[in-house]
Design an enzyme around this catalytic site. Structure first.
Site, PDB file in Angstrom:
ATOM      1  N   ILE A  69      12.954  21.892   6.878  1.00  0.00           N
ATOM      2  CA  ILE A  69      11.923  21.657   7.867  1.00  0.00           C
ATOM      3  C   ILE A  69      12.442  22.370   9.018  1.00  0.00           C
ATOM      4  CG2 ILE A  69      12.924  19.302   8.059  1.00  0.00           C
ATOM      5  CD1 ILE A  69      10.107  18.482   8.818  1.00  0.00           C
ATOM      6  N   SER A  70      11.742  22.941   9.710  1.00  0.00           N
ATOM      7  CA  SER A  70      12.110  23.515  10.877  1.00  0.00           C
ATOM      8  C   SER A  70      12.347  22.319  11.939  1.00  0.00           C
ATOM      9  CB  SER A  70      11.083  24.655  11.392  1.00  0.00           C
ATOM     10  OG  SER A  70      11.100  25.786  10.552  1.00  0.00           O
ATOM     11  N   GLN A  71      13.442  22.890  13.026  1.00  0.00           N
ATOM     12  CA  GLN A  71      13.843  21.841  14.308  1.00  0.00           C
ATOM     13  C   GLN A  71      12.436  21.866  14.907  1.00  0.00           C
ATOM     14  OE1 GLN A  71      16.263  25.193  15.945  1.00  0.00           O
ATOM     15  NE2 GLN A  71      16.064  23.670  17.502  1.00  0.00           N
TER      16      GLN A  71
END
EC number: 2.1.1.77
Length: 223
Positions: A69-71
C-alpha cells in the site's frame, strides 16, 4: 465491520488521521479536496490488523503477494496531480492493490474503474470498498498494461506500479484534455505526468518528469 472499526480507535483514531493530514500539508500537498479525501478514508482497514498501528505513518506497508500500500504522501501527490485543481470525471486506475488509492480516487472522481492482475488482492479490495459503501467504483481482474479499451476514453489514468516505458495502449485510452500519472523505470524510477493536449492539427502528448519515486514493477498477465 463495525462503525468503531471503520472510524478507528487508539492509533487508528480520527486524531491520528488528522496528524497525517497535517504532515501531508507540511510536505507540500495543497489541494484541500485531496486532503479531505484522505481524511475521509480509514487507511487502517486496508492493512493487516498487526500493522494497523502504523497505518497513518507516512510509509508504504506490505499487503501480500509482493505488493504494498503506497505511502499517504504519494497517494496524495498523485491524486493532486491528476486532479489539477478541478473535478475528475471518468478515471482508470491500473493496480487496485488493497483498494486504498481506489477509495481516495472515488472521493474526487465521478467514476473510477480499477484493474488488478492478482485475483486474491482484488477480492480483498472489493470487500474493503463494500464496507465503505463506495458506489462509484468498478473493479476488474485483468492485465493492467492493456487498460480497459472497451470503456475508453478516460479523463484521468493513474498507474500505481512502475512501467519500463509508458504503454502505448494506455496513451490511446486517455481523452483529449486528460492526464495520466505513471511511475517509469526499473532501478531508478521517475514519476511522469502525461497530458493529452488538443492542437490545431489534432492532438499531442506532452510528458513531464516530476520526481523520483519507488514502486513495485508493472507486470502483464493475470494470476
Amino acid at each position: 465491520m463495525s462503525s468503531a472499526a471503520l472510524s478507528g480507535i487508539g492509533m487508528t483514531s480520527q486524531r491520528t488521521r488528522e496528524r497525517m493530514l497535517r504532515r501531508l500539508s507540511e510536505k507540500g500537498i495543497k489541494d484541500e479536496v485531496v486532503l479531505a479525501a484522505l481524511g475521509a478514508i480509514p487507511r487502517h482497514i486496508f492493512v493487516d490488523e498487526a500493522l494497523s498501528s502504523r497505518a497513518y505513518e507516512d510509509g508504504s506497508l506490505p499487503i501480500g503477494f509482493g505488493q504494498t500500500i503506497s505511502q499517504p504522501y504519494i497517494v496524495a501527490r498523485m491524486t493532486e496531480i491528476l486532479r489539477n485543481g478541478g473535478p475528475l470525471g471518468k478515471v482508470l486506475e491500473i493496480g487496485t492493490g488493497c483498494g486504498y488509492q481506489t477509495a481516495v480516487l472515488s472521493k474526487v472522481s465521478k467514476e473510477v474503474y480499477s484493474v488488478e492482475r492478482i485475483r486474491p488482492l482484488l477480492m480483498k479490495a472489493r470487500g474493503h470498498l463494500r464496507e465503505l459503501r463506495l458506489a462509484n467504483i468498478k473493479l476488474k481482474h485483468a492485465d493492467g498494461t492493456m487498460g480497459l479499451p472497451e470503456l475508453a476514453p478516460f479523463d484521468g489514468i493513474m498507474v500505481t506500479a512502475a512501467a519500463r516505458h509508458i504503454p502505448q495502449e494506455l496513451l490511446e485510452q486517455l481523452a483529449v484534455g486528460g492526464r495520466m500519472v505513471i511511475p517509469v523505470g526499473t532501478e531508478e524510477q521517475i514519476l511522469y505526468l502525461v497530458e493529452h493536449l488538443k492542437t490545431a492539427s489534432g492532438s499531442e502528448y506532452r510528458q513531464s518528469k516530476l520526481e523520483a519515486v519507488k514502486f513495485v514493477p508493472l507486470l502483464g498477465g493475470t494470476n
